[in-house]
Design an enzyme around this catalytic site. Structure first.
Site, short mmCIF file in Angstrom:
data_model
loop_
_atom_site.label_atom_id
_atom_site.label_comp_id
_atom_site.label_asym_id
_atom_site.label_seq_id
_atom_site.Cartn_x
_atom_site.Cartn_y
_atom_site.Cartn_z
N ASN A 35 -60.28 9.56 -11.97
CA ASN A 35 -59.58 11.02 -13.04
C ASN A 35 -59.25 10.96 -13.87
O ASN A 35 -59.59 10.29 -15.34
CB ASN A 35 -58.03 9.31 -12.98
CG ASN A 35 -56.58 10.74 -13.09
OD1 ASN A 35 -56.42 12.21 -12.04
ND2 ASN A 35 -55.85 10.80 -14.30
N GLU A 36 -59.82 12.43 -14.05
CA GLU A 36 -59.47 13.11 -15.34
C GLU A 36 -60.68 12.79 -16.43
O GLU A 36 -60.13 12.40 -17.56
CB GLU A 36 -58.52 13.52 -16.23
CG GLU A 36 -56.75 13.39 -15.59
CD GLU A 36 -55.76 13.49 -16.27
OE1 GLU A 36 -55.66 13.09 -17.09
OE2 GLU A 36 -54.60 14.06 -15.45
N ASN A 37 -61.94 12.54 -15.31
CA ASN A 37 -62.67 11.57 -16.71
C ASN A 37 -64.11 13.46 -16.88
O ASN A 37 -64.40 12.80 -17.86
CB ASN A 37 -63.93 10.77 -15.18
CG ASN A 37 -63.09 10.16 -14.23
OD1 ASN A 37 -62.69 10.14 -13.38
ND2 ASN A 37 -63.13 9.12 -15.39
N ARG A 71 -60.18 9.18 -17.62
CA ARG A 71 -60.17 9.35 -18.92
C ARG A 71 -61.10 8.86 -19.76
O ARG A 71 -61.91 8.09 -19.14
CB ARG A 71 -58.58 9.79 -19.70
CG ARG A 71 -58.08 10.79 -19.05
CD ARG A 71 -56.40 11.31 -20.17
NE ARG A 71 -55.57 11.81 -19.79
CZ ARG A 71 -55.05 11.97 -20.15
NH1 ARG A 71 -54.35 12.19 -21.39
NH2 ARG A 71 -53.91 13.08 -19.29
#
Length: 423
Positions: A196-198, A160
């Protein structure tokens, strides 16, 4: 040290030396190749027969002697383009989960015995694949995956938050380099995870998709330069999914969005968008020992949407559209229904590489203050102390070959219903 003698022995699982050599090395500068060992007809490592060889390297000089022991396994794998996953030439449905380095009363300071107990519980549930999210974990876990036969997606903690500056980016590259160089020889590892979830803009004032794509490209090239044989992957960043080898979108059917009976159709639609697909993170929360006579009742206002991605606010227990994560009862009863549907469908999807449910064990987190157990993510099939929830047995019934039977509700002493109603 200007020179030294290098001796190498490759031993099979029974300890028999199958290859060895000695060599005098006169200079140590950067990486050098000292030998190319050719092995005839090695025993292949697989999830059912995890054959681990041992590479023992000893270097001696006037300064002293040092011995390094490393696991080695022989296997080959393939993510078929627009198709399933193969290990050693045969299709293998990846039956996966995730873990955090966390334990009740210990936090991340887990003992080796606790790690071993956790990984054996996974294997006994039928797990043959794990994503180590979202950071480099104890080397003990990698050795356990090698010996138990659990394939690994291992990743760096770019999670993130967007993209930081030069120091931030240099640290990400350094962490990826260390991860690959330290764990290169583990036969269990098949994927290096880059992020992850960038696509969630959180930590930095600037959120520039092109810069994020550029950094993903740099990480991807670095991973392939350090390790040409393994694959790269990311989860949930659609605008960069074409950069890596394997992509996982966000699909939480029946939890953060929609209903779980939509799972197969949504998954196939996402599968068709990329060459190599792997679905990691799915499932939902369940409050241990909370049971329900009618677990689907809270879903009556939730409509099929044709989409199941997690969006901003979906994890909140307040506001927004109707969803199981907010309006469901968080019972073990509901999550067993959700898991049962997903697992049933996965058995009928011959094109599916596999999945990894989130997460094997409940874990502590600062971002879940309103959960029934405050500050604990409750998506595990076991509690933080490894006490099994009912959903553990749902997975075991689908994923293991050994016959098993389990009667639901051992932690449900008081039942209710209408007079005369059969149970």
């Amino acid at each position: 040290m200007k020179s030294g003698k290098l001796s190498v022995q490759l031993k099979d699982p029974s300890g028999v030396v199958v290859k060895q050599f000695e060599k005098q090395i006169d200079k140590f500068s950067g990486d050098i190749q000292v030998a190319d060992l050719q092995i005839q007809a090695p025993r292949l490592w697989s999830t059912n027969d995890p054959v681990v060889y041992t590479l023992e390297t000893r270097i001696s000089s006037k300064a002293g002697e040092h011995t390094s022991i490393s696991p080695v396994g022989f296997r080959h794998f393939e993510f078929v383009k627009k198709g399933p996953f193969k290990l050693n030439g045969k299709r293998l449905l990846l039956r996966g989960t995730h873990r955090h380095e966390d334990f009740a009363g210990e936090g991340p300071a887990m003992t080796e015995n606790q790690m071993r107990e956790e990984m054996v519980l996974m294997k006994n549930m039928g797990v043959n694949f794990i994503r180590l999210a979202h950071y480099q974990q104890s080397p003990i876990i990698l050795h356990l995956c090698d010996s138990l036969g659990i394939l690994v997606w291992e990743e760096i903690p770019w999670c993130r938050g967007g993209l930081g500056g030069p120091v931030y980016q240099a640290q990400g590259k350094r962490m990826l380099t260390n991860l690959i160089e330290q764990h290169y020889n583990h036969p269990a590892v098949i994927i290096w995870g880059l992020g992850n979830e960038n696509d969630w803009p959180n930590d930095f004032p600037e959120f520039d998709k092109q810069k994020i794509r550029g950094y993903f490209t740099e990480l991807n090239n670095l991973a392939h330069r350090l390790d040409p044989a393994r694959k790269t992957a990311i989860r949930r960043c659609d605008f960069a999914k074409d950069i890596v080898d394997v992509y996982s979108p966000s699909i939480w059917a029946g939890w953060y969005r929609g209903i779980y009976t939509e799972y197969k159709g949504i998954t196939k639609a996402e599968f068709d968008k990329v060459d190599h697909f792997l679905h990691v993170e799915w499932g939902g929360d369940s409050h241990a020992r909370r049971h329900s006579e009618n677990p689907d009742k809270g879903l009556q206002d939730i409509k099929a949407t044709g989409a199941a991605d997690e969006r901003a606010g979906d994890a909140s227990l307040f506001g927004g559209a109707a969803r199981a994560s907010k309006d469901g009862d968080w019972s073990e009863s509901y999550i067993c229904n959700l898991f049962d549907w997903h697992l049933k469908e996965q058995e009928t999807m011959p094109w599916l590489t596999g999945t990894a449910m989130w997460v094997f064990k409940d874990f502590s987190t600062p971002v879940r203050p309103d959960n029934p157990v405050p500050y604990v993510n409750q998506k595990g099939v076991v509690e933080r102390d490894l006490t099994k929830k009912e959903s553990y047995y749902v997975f075991q019934s689908y994923w293991t070959d050994k016959p098993m039977a389990h009667i639901y509700g051992h932690s449900w002493p008081v039942r209710w219903g209408k007079d005369g109603e059969e149970k």
